[in-house]
Design a protein around this motif. Sequence first.
Motif, PDB file in Angstrom:
ATOM      1  N   GLU A  42       0.820  -1.210   0.000  1.00  0.00           N
ATOM      2  CA  GLU A  42       0.000   0.000   0.000  1.00  0.00           C
ATOM      3  C   GLU A  42       0.856   1.262   0.000  1.00  0.00           C
ATOM      4  O   GLU A  42       0.544   2.244  -0.694  1.00  0.00           O
ATOM      5  CB  GLU A  42      -0.939   0.014   1.216  1.00  0.00           C
ATOM      6  N   SER A  43       1.948   1.255   0.752  1.00  0.00           N
ATOM      7  CA  SER A  43       2.794   2.441   0.811  1.00  0.00           C
ATOM      8  C   SER A  43       3.488   2.680  -0.519  1.00  0.00           C
ATOM      9  O   SER A  43       3.674   3.824  -0.952  1.00  0.00           O
ATOM     10  CB  SER A  43       3.827   2.304   1.936  1.00  0.00           C
ATOM     11  N   GLN A  46       0.913   4.101  -2.958  1.00  0.00           N
ATOM     12  CA  GLN A  46       0.626   5.515  -2.688  1.00  0.00           C
ATOM     13  C   GLN A  46       1.765   6.421  -3.127  1.00  0.00           C
ATOM     14  O   GLN A  46       1.546   7.501  -3.675  1.00  0.00           O
ATOM     15  CB  GLN A  46       0.336   5.704  -1.199  1.00  0.00           C
ATOM     16  N   GLY A  47       3.006   5.960  -2.904  1.00  0.00           N
ATOM     17  CA  GLY A  47       4.136   6.819  -3.226  1.00  0.00           C
ATOM     18  C   GLY A  47       4.585   6.736  -4.666  1.00  0.00           C
ATOM     19  O   GLY A  47       4.906   7.764  -5.286  1.00  0.00           O
ATOM     20  N   HIS A 103      14.006   5.497  -1.271  1.00  0.00           N
ATOM     21  CA  HIS A 103      13.395   4.883  -0.092  1.00  0.00           C
ATOM     22  C   HIS A 103      14.186   3.677   0.420  1.00  0.00           C
ATOM     23  O   HIS A 103      13.681   2.911   1.242  1.00  0.00           O
ATOM     24  CB  HIS A 103      11.946   4.472  -0.410  1.00  0.00           C
TER      25      HIS A 103
END
Length: 515
Positions: A42-43, A46-47, A103
């Motif tokens: 999910e992260s 989103q990113g 990241h």
Amino acid sequence: MPSLYCFVALGITLTQALAAAYTNPKDYAQMPVPRQSPLPSESVQQGLGPLLSKNASIFGPDDSRWPEATERYQDFAVPQVQVVVQPGVEDDIPTIVKYANEHDINFFVVNRGHSLTSTVGWFSGIQIDVRSLTDISINKDAMTVKLQAGARNYETIDVLWKEGYATTTGSCSCVGMVGPALGGGHGVQQGVHGLIADNLIGLNVVLANGTAITVSETSYPDLWWAMRGAGHNFGIVTSFDMKIYQVTVPSYYYRNYVFTGKHVEPLFEELNKFHANGSLSPTWGGAFGVYTMEPSVSTTEATIFWTFIYGGSKEDATAGLSPFDALGPVAVDEGNVPFTSISDILISGLESDLCAPSKVHITGTAGLQVYNVTVQRQLYDLYNKKVAKEPLLSGTKLVHEGYAVEGVLRGKPEDSAFPLRDDNLLMYFDAMPPPNSGLEDFAFQWARETEDLWNAGEGEWRKPTTYVNYAAGHESLESMYGYEPWRLEKLRALKAQYDPLNKFAYYNPIVPLES
């Protein structure tokens, strides 16, 4: 083709454009542990999602697409994929890499999931899945074809053949084109046209920092040298251009033989004459054989299958095959087919067992110049001894690939990172222990004994060689990338320049991951 010959082709083509793999289960526990924190899909969605094209996809283990996207040919050492990202266009790939770097996320590229080297098991992070990038575009004026990273062998062969063209490819339908090319790329056309790598003209590459560049003889020539033979270590190829040739051979003749143990010595004596220490005429695609069990022939000893591929008619091939007819084979099968059907003759089409995923493969490999007849007898006897002790491994195959090499020898060894132009024969051992059989250690030991015999048969004057696309993961860097000191020195210097953080460290790496 009679079902008996399915064993021939399965053995023969098992080595095409596949990277072979095994690791002693005990050693595997000592491998570097991937340093990657848990990564919620999910992260990433989103990113990264808003930065990609509309056709791109991002998903995790709960998605229905996950099993197919993460399925691999080899089930022994598999990458620890946490999130799959499927680019919609080539331009998405630099964005994915930059996001991963920002990241602190590891990334790993999958073309068709056929790499077998145990080093892929070191990975944990984002899988960049390029299987949807399958465009194939012919430029008839330039006599070139542009292939995207997800293009497979069968697609390339079919598209070119329909337009009257051919080029060097592997023989296994379900394997991609780009992976084998980065390590050299052997195939039936190599006697005429050379390796896949020899036919490359330009590569569109994404570097470890996310920079997109074009690599060719005149653009980044140092990287051009490295990408052809050690390319898995240096970047992501999103598409590439290669030479194509007018089809001049409309039909290929094949003849399959079945032999038994009594034929070992005379068979390999004749094979050495046939291959003539690398002087086989390029009219021949090659001669390929396998030791394996076939109960309809014998329940106690391995059967020997051998297939010959000739670029022409039966009448023209007969003289070269008459010595093998004279050996008194158990059975013979023959026919003529277009090049597009070679993979079917070799039982390496899309629906074949060869393309069946999710099996454990314990493998070994070696490169030879000639067959050592004494060693071939020792290997045959060892095979029978091992299967008698562990019958569940009766499907094990000792594969012998003998392509014509004239086209390969035309290339200068110093012009690319591919170091093994004097390997005339490629050997491959493949055992598939059944699930929960506990036979991995036994198969591993057998594989190593087989490798040792092959290499010993070359004599003390020749060091072991390992075609990187067949490497299991335990071999020395020198055996894969060359014993001349300047080769690894040059590769390491280029690695420091183009991938200083060792982002591409999961496929027989030049710079191994730190433990």
